[in-house]
Motif scaffolding. Sequence first.
Motif, PDB file in Angstrom:
ATOM      1  N   GLY A 185       1.051  -1.400   0.086  1.00 19.90           N
ATOM      2  CA  GLY A 185       0.608   0.097   0.125  1.00 19.90           C
ATOM      3  C   GLY A 185       0.687   0.982  -0.200  1.00 19.90           C
ATOM      4  N   GLY A 186       1.584   1.311  -0.858  1.00 18.64           N
ATOM      5  CA  GLY A 186       2.378   2.151  -0.758  1.00 18.64           C
ATOM      6  C   GLY A 186       2.384   3.481  -1.111  1.00 18.64           C
ATOM      7  N   THR A 187       1.882   3.920  -2.205  1.00 16.80           N
ATOM      8  CA  THR A 187       2.114   4.570  -3.254  1.00 16.80           C
ATOM      9  C   THR A 187       0.920   6.703  -2.805  1.00 16.80           C
ATOM     10  OG1 THR A 187      -0.625   3.738  -4.122  1.00 16.80           O
ATOM     11  CG2 THR A 187       1.905   3.506  -5.155  1.00 16.80           C
ATOM     12  N   GLY A 188       0.421   5.852  -0.749  1.00 18.88           N
ATOM     13  CA  GLY A 188       0.265   7.388  -0.525  1.00 18.88           C
ATOM     14  C   GLY A 188       0.974   8.168   0.245  1.00 18.88           C
ATOM     15  N   THR A 211       4.139  -1.966  -3.483  1.00 22.32           N
ATOM     16  CA  THR A 211       2.449  -2.428  -4.247  1.00 22.32           C
ATOM     17  C   THR A 211       1.275  -1.696  -4.149  1.00 22.32           C
ATOM     18  OG1 THR A 211       1.762  -3.923  -2.082  1.00 22.32           O
ATOM     19  CG2 THR A 211       3.302  -4.970  -3.475  1.00 22.32           C
ATOM     20  N   ASP A 212       0.286  -1.819  -4.839  1.00 20.50           N
ATOM     21  CA  ASP A 212      -1.206  -1.189  -4.187  1.00 20.50           C
ATOM     22  C   ASP A 212      -1.959  -1.391  -5.723  1.00 20.50           C
ATOM     23  OD1 ASP A 212      -2.614   1.406  -4.063  1.00 20.50           O
ATOM     24  OD2 ASP A 212      -0.731   2.284  -2.928  1.00 20.50           O
ATOM     25  N   ASP A 216      -2.814   3.857 -11.453  1.00 20.47           N
ATOM     26  CA  ASP A 216      -2.374   5.272 -11.645  1.00 20.47           C
ATOM     27  C   ASP A 216      -1.386   6.221 -10.923  1.00 20.47           C
ATOM     28  OD1 ASP A 216      -3.492   6.030 -14.261  1.00 20.47           O
ATOM     29  OD2 ASP A 216      -5.616   7.138 -12.991  1.00 20.47           O
ATOM     30  N   LYS A 217      -1.069   6.180  -9.349  1.00 26.23           N
ATOM     31  CA  LYS A 217      -0.844   6.083  -8.569  1.00 26.23           C
ATOM     32  C   LYS A 217       0.724   5.611  -8.671  1.00 26.23           C
ATOM     33  CE  LYS A 217      -3.851   7.606  -4.733  1.00 26.23           C
ATOM     34  NZ  LYS A 217      -4.405   6.968  -4.005  1.00 26.23           N
ATOM     35  N   LEU A 218       0.898   3.993  -9.399  1.00 34.39           N
ATOM     36  CA  LEU A 218       1.840   3.154  -9.195  1.00 34.39           C
ATOM     37  C   LEU A 218       2.664   4.242 -10.400  1.00 34.39           C
ATOM     38  CD1 LEU A 218       0.474   0.236  -8.734  1.00 34.39           C
ATOM     39  CD2 LEU A 218       2.353   0.520  -7.434  1.00 34.39           C
ATOM     40  N   ASN A 219       2.025   4.710 -11.651  1.00 36.40           N
ATOM     41  CA  ASN A 219       2.329   5.463 -12.872  1.00 36.40           C
ATOM     42  C   ASN A 219       3.407   6.069 -11.851  1.00 36.40           C
ATOM     43  OD1 ASN A 219       1.727   3.153 -14.067  1.00 36.40           O
ATOM     44  ND2 ASN A 219       0.297   3.929 -15.370  1.00 36.40           N
ATOM     45  N   ARG A 220       2.582   6.985 -11.591  1.00 32.21           N
ATOM     46  CA  ARG A 220       3.491   8.524 -10.865  1.00 32.21           C
ATOM     47  C   ARG A 220       4.030   7.733  -9.883  1.00 32.21           C
ATOM     48  NH1 ARG A 220       2.596  12.109  -6.231  1.00 32.21           N
ATOM     49  NH2 ARG A 220       2.943  13.775  -6.921  1.00 32.21           N
ATOM     50  N   ALA A 221       4.423   7.086  -9.001  1.00 32.54           N
ATOM     51  CA  ALA A 221       5.298   7.330  -8.246  1.00 32.54           C
ATOM     52  C   ALA A 221       6.892   6.647  -9.393  1.00 32.54           C
ATOM     53  CB  ALA A 221       5.218   5.861  -7.026  1.00 32.54           C
ATOM     54  N   GLN A 222       6.673   5.111  -9.750  1.00 34.55           N
ATOM     55  CA  GLN A 222       7.252   4.739 -10.271  1.00 34.55           C
ATOM     56  C   GLN A 222       8.235   6.598 -11.716  1.00 34.55           C
ATOM     57  OE1 GLN A 222       5.940   1.898 -13.639  1.00 34.55           O
ATOM     58  NE2 GLN A 222       8.515   0.849 -13.814  1.00 34.55           N
ATOM     59  N   ASP A 260      12.512  -6.678   5.247  1.00 33.49           N
ATOM     60  CA  ASP A 260      12.078  -6.069   5.819  1.00 33.49           C
ATOM     61  C   ASP A 260      10.761  -5.190   5.353  1.00 33.49           C
ATOM     62  OD1 ASP A 260      13.972  -4.079   8.075  1.00 33.49           O
ATOM     63  OD2 ASP A 260      15.259  -4.908   6.286  1.00 33.49           O
ATOM     64  N   THR A 261       9.891  -5.430   5.847  1.00 36.66           N
ATOM     65  CA  THR A 261       8.548  -5.425   5.006  1.00 36.66           C
ATOM     66  C   THR A 261       7.278  -3.996   6.511  1.00 36.66           C
ATOM     67  OG1 THR A 261       7.792  -7.328   4.863  1.00 36.66           O
ATOM     68  CG2 THR A 261       6.271  -5.837   4.539  1.00 36.66           C
ATOM     69  N   PHE A 262       6.287  -2.853   5.231  1.00 35.93           N
ATOM     70  CA  PHE A 262       6.156  -2.214   6.236  1.00 35.93           C
ATOM     71  C   PHE A 262       4.799  -2.421   5.294  1.00 35.93           C
ATOM     72  CE2 PHE A 262      10.586  -0.653   6.197  1.00 35.93           C
ATOM     73  CZ  PHE A 262      10.784   0.094   7.314  1.00 35.93           C
ATOM     74  N   LEU A 263       3.602  -2.235   6.214  1.00 37.21           N
ATOM     75  CA  LEU A 263       2.664  -2.146   6.255  1.00 37.21           C
ATOM     76  C   LEU A 263       1.722  -0.963   6.116  1.00 37.21           C
ATOM     77  CD1 LEU A 263       0.676  -4.520   4.939  1.00 37.21           C
ATOM     78  CD2 LEU A 263      -0.283  -4.771   7.981  1.00 37.21           C
ATOM     79  N   MET A 264       1.073  -0.462   5.282  1.00 36.17           N
ATOM     80  CA  MET A 264       1.140   0.829   5.316  1.00 36.17           C
ATOM     81  C   MET A 264      -0.731   1.482   5.277  1.00 36.17           C
ATOM     82  SD  MET A 264       3.464   2.665   4.965  1.00 36.17           S
ATOM     83  CE  MET A 264       5.261   3.583   4.524  1.00 36.17           C
ATOM     84  N   ILE A 265      -1.264  -0.221   5.532  1.00 39.82           N
ATOM     85  CA  ILE A 265      -2.930   0.050   5.706  1.00 39.82           C
ATOM     86  C   ILE A 265      -3.237  -0.924   6.380  1.00 39.82           C
ATOM     87  CG2 ILE A 265      -3.490   1.061   3.311  1.00 39.82           C
ATOM     88  CD1 ILE A 265      -3.093  -1.537   1.274  1.00 39.82           C
ATOM     89  N   SER A 266      -4.152  -0.766   7.230  1.00 41.02           N
ATOM     90  CA  SER A 266      -4.509  -2.312   8.044  1.00 41.02           C
ATOM     91  C   SER A 266      -5.633  -2.759   8.016  1.00 41.02           C
ATOM     92  CB  SER A 266      -5.267  -1.289   9.165  1.00 41.02           C
ATOM     93  OG  SER A 266      -4.187  -0.597   9.848  1.00 41.02           O
ATOM     94  N   VAL A 267      -4.907  -3.811   6.764  1.00 43.56           N
ATOM     95  CA  VAL A 267      -5.781  -4.883   6.422  1.00 43.56           C
ATOM     96  C   VAL A 267      -5.570  -6.939   6.800  1.00 43.56           C
ATOM     97  CG1 VAL A 267      -6.999  -5.569   4.016  1.00 43.56           C
ATOM     98  CG2 VAL A 267      -6.495  -3.636   4.587  1.00 43.56           C
ATOM     99  N   VAL A 268      -6.669  -7.048   7.281  1.00 42.57           N
ATOM    100  CA  VAL A 268      -6.394  -8.503   8.094  1.00 42.57           C
ATOM    101  C   VAL A 268      -5.401  -9.287   6.999  1.00 42.57           C
ATOM    102  CG1 VAL A 268      -6.898 -10.558   9.090  1.00 42.57           C
ATOM    103  CG2 VAL A 268      -7.734  -8.296  10.446  1.00 42.57           C
ATOM    104  N   PRO A 269      -5.983  -9.758   5.675  1.00 48.36           N
ATOM    105  CA  PRO A 269      -5.290 -10.768   5.163  1.00 48.36           C
ATOM    106  C   PRO A 269      -3.874  -9.952   4.146  1.00 48.36           C
ATOM    107  CG  PRO A 269      -7.481 -10.207   3.839  1.00 48.36           C
ATOM    108  CD  PRO A 269      -7.430  -8.948   5.673  1.00 48.36           C
ATOM    109  N   LEU A 270      -3.555  -8.790   4.063  1.00 56.09           N
ATOM    110  CA  LEU A 270      -2.414  -8.145   3.017  1.00 56.09           C
ATOM    111  C   LEU A 270      -1.940  -8.101   5.198  1.00 56.09           C
ATOM    112  CD1 LEU A 270      -4.100  -5.318   1.752  1.00 56.09           C
ATOM    113  CD2 LEU A 270      -2.529  -7.809   0.244  1.00 56.09           C
ATOM    114  N   ALA A 271      -2.113  -7.753   6.249  1.00 54.86           N
ATOM    115  CA  ALA A 271      -0.641  -8.318   7.207  1.00 54.86           C
ATOM    116  C   ALA A 271      -0.645  -9.922   7.874  1.00 54.86           C
ATOM    117  CB  ALA A 271      -1.802  -7.446   8.760  1.00 54.86           C
ATOM    118  N   LYS A 272      -2.061 -10.492   8.336  1.00 55.40           N
ATOM    119  CA  LYS A 272      -1.044 -11.615   7.042  1.00 55.40           C
ATOM    120  C   LYS A 272      -0.443 -12.768   6.303  1.00 55.40           C
ATOM    121  CE  LYS A 272      -4.519 -15.162   7.545  1.00 55.40           C
ATOM    122  NZ  LYS A 272      -6.379 -15.805   7.548  1.00 55.40           N
TER     123      LYS A 272
END
Length: 414
Positions: A185-188, A211-212, A216-222, A260-272
């Motif tokens: 969730g890294g494009t915020g 990931t996101d 459009d946000k991914l393209n901008r980040a890239q 090293d993993t950084f979880l930028m959103i609080s979503v149970v399946p993604l955290a697992k």
Amino acid sequence: MVVKSTALRIYGKEDMRVENVVLPEIKDDEILAEVISDSMCMSSWKLAKEGEDHKKTPKDLKNNPVMVGHEFSGKILKVGPKWSNRFHAGQNFVIQPNLARDDTPFVPGYSYPYIGGDATKIIIPNEVMELGCLIPFNGDSYYEGSLCEPVSCVIAAFNAQFHLIPHSYKHKMGIKPNGNMLIIGGTGPMGLLAIDYALHADTKPKQLIVTDIDQDKLNRAQHLYPSKEVDIQFINTKDLTIEEQENILKTKTNGQGFDDTFLMISVVPLAKMAAKLLNEDGCLNQFAGPIKKDFTVPINLYDVHYNFTHLVGTSGGNAENESQAAKLIADHRLNVAKVITHVLGLNAAAETTLSQPNIGGGKKVVYTHKNFDRIELAKVDPNTELGKILSKHDGLWSHEAEQWIMNNMPDIDE
């Protein structure tokens, strides 16, 4: 001498008002300052939603409103005798609002009647200086100073990561040098700042996967964050099941997993999934602040015991992190303009704070002395003066754009 301020104050749940405030004369251990810019944080939206139920606010907001905003930069106007050997009038500053006090959770931007980022003038209380949280800023622009606090949160998160020193149970703090890093969730705005720091800090990963679900946000980040030193890749996971995401991400590390993993959103399946994808001795950082107090995720303790995986969380930075951020930004190692998508005057601060989830985009910068409606940078007419300035800087905010706002937008009444 009577000192007046115009400030955004909160009186209760979703009750925010821009109004005139008469400041008291500063005490010998206080500092009078003006705020020039404040960048908005989703934490202020949470504050607006919770009101007096927020753990950092006084209980009687209706009769004791507080100034809002905690990512701000400005100029010192007057220094009380106690601090005259450390600070002086005319000095630019930033503040680390996370005072880290044991006696109270109260902090600037949540708890005080006379200090907050969405104000023209403020009184900086003694405890801010006592705790080393008033920090001189030598950057080119005030918006850069406002972004020091969010960058300090990223620095704190990276510093909180830890890994085993080989053949011991002792740990070395920080991300693993030349390791595999994943930002989910890294494009915020905070994700982008984390990318910037990962690419330009002294210790870098070998590989960075972001990931996101917004292409459009991914393209901008890239576009904004190329690198010759780090293998950085951006993956759209919108139409992928958790199992598909997991398989793709495993493939990216040749089955090794992430250090090293950084979880930028609080979503149970993604955290697992994030926990499952950790390499041996890998560290997962729950960076996003969960809104629900019962946010609970099953974690495989077999991996914790036998594969030495770690779980950490960070909430805000500290004074040292803020100082590090101020230097990195002033030295132009980080370009925080890349996360700014909107600018506005103080008159629009209440509505914008309350509407942040619906507005979307990145950071919204408030110019506290100005009176103008919110401007979305991507929609500025390129034929206007401001549009031409933005075009010169690849559509990004800049010192030149900030000066144009200061010189051309009307002042707010005090």
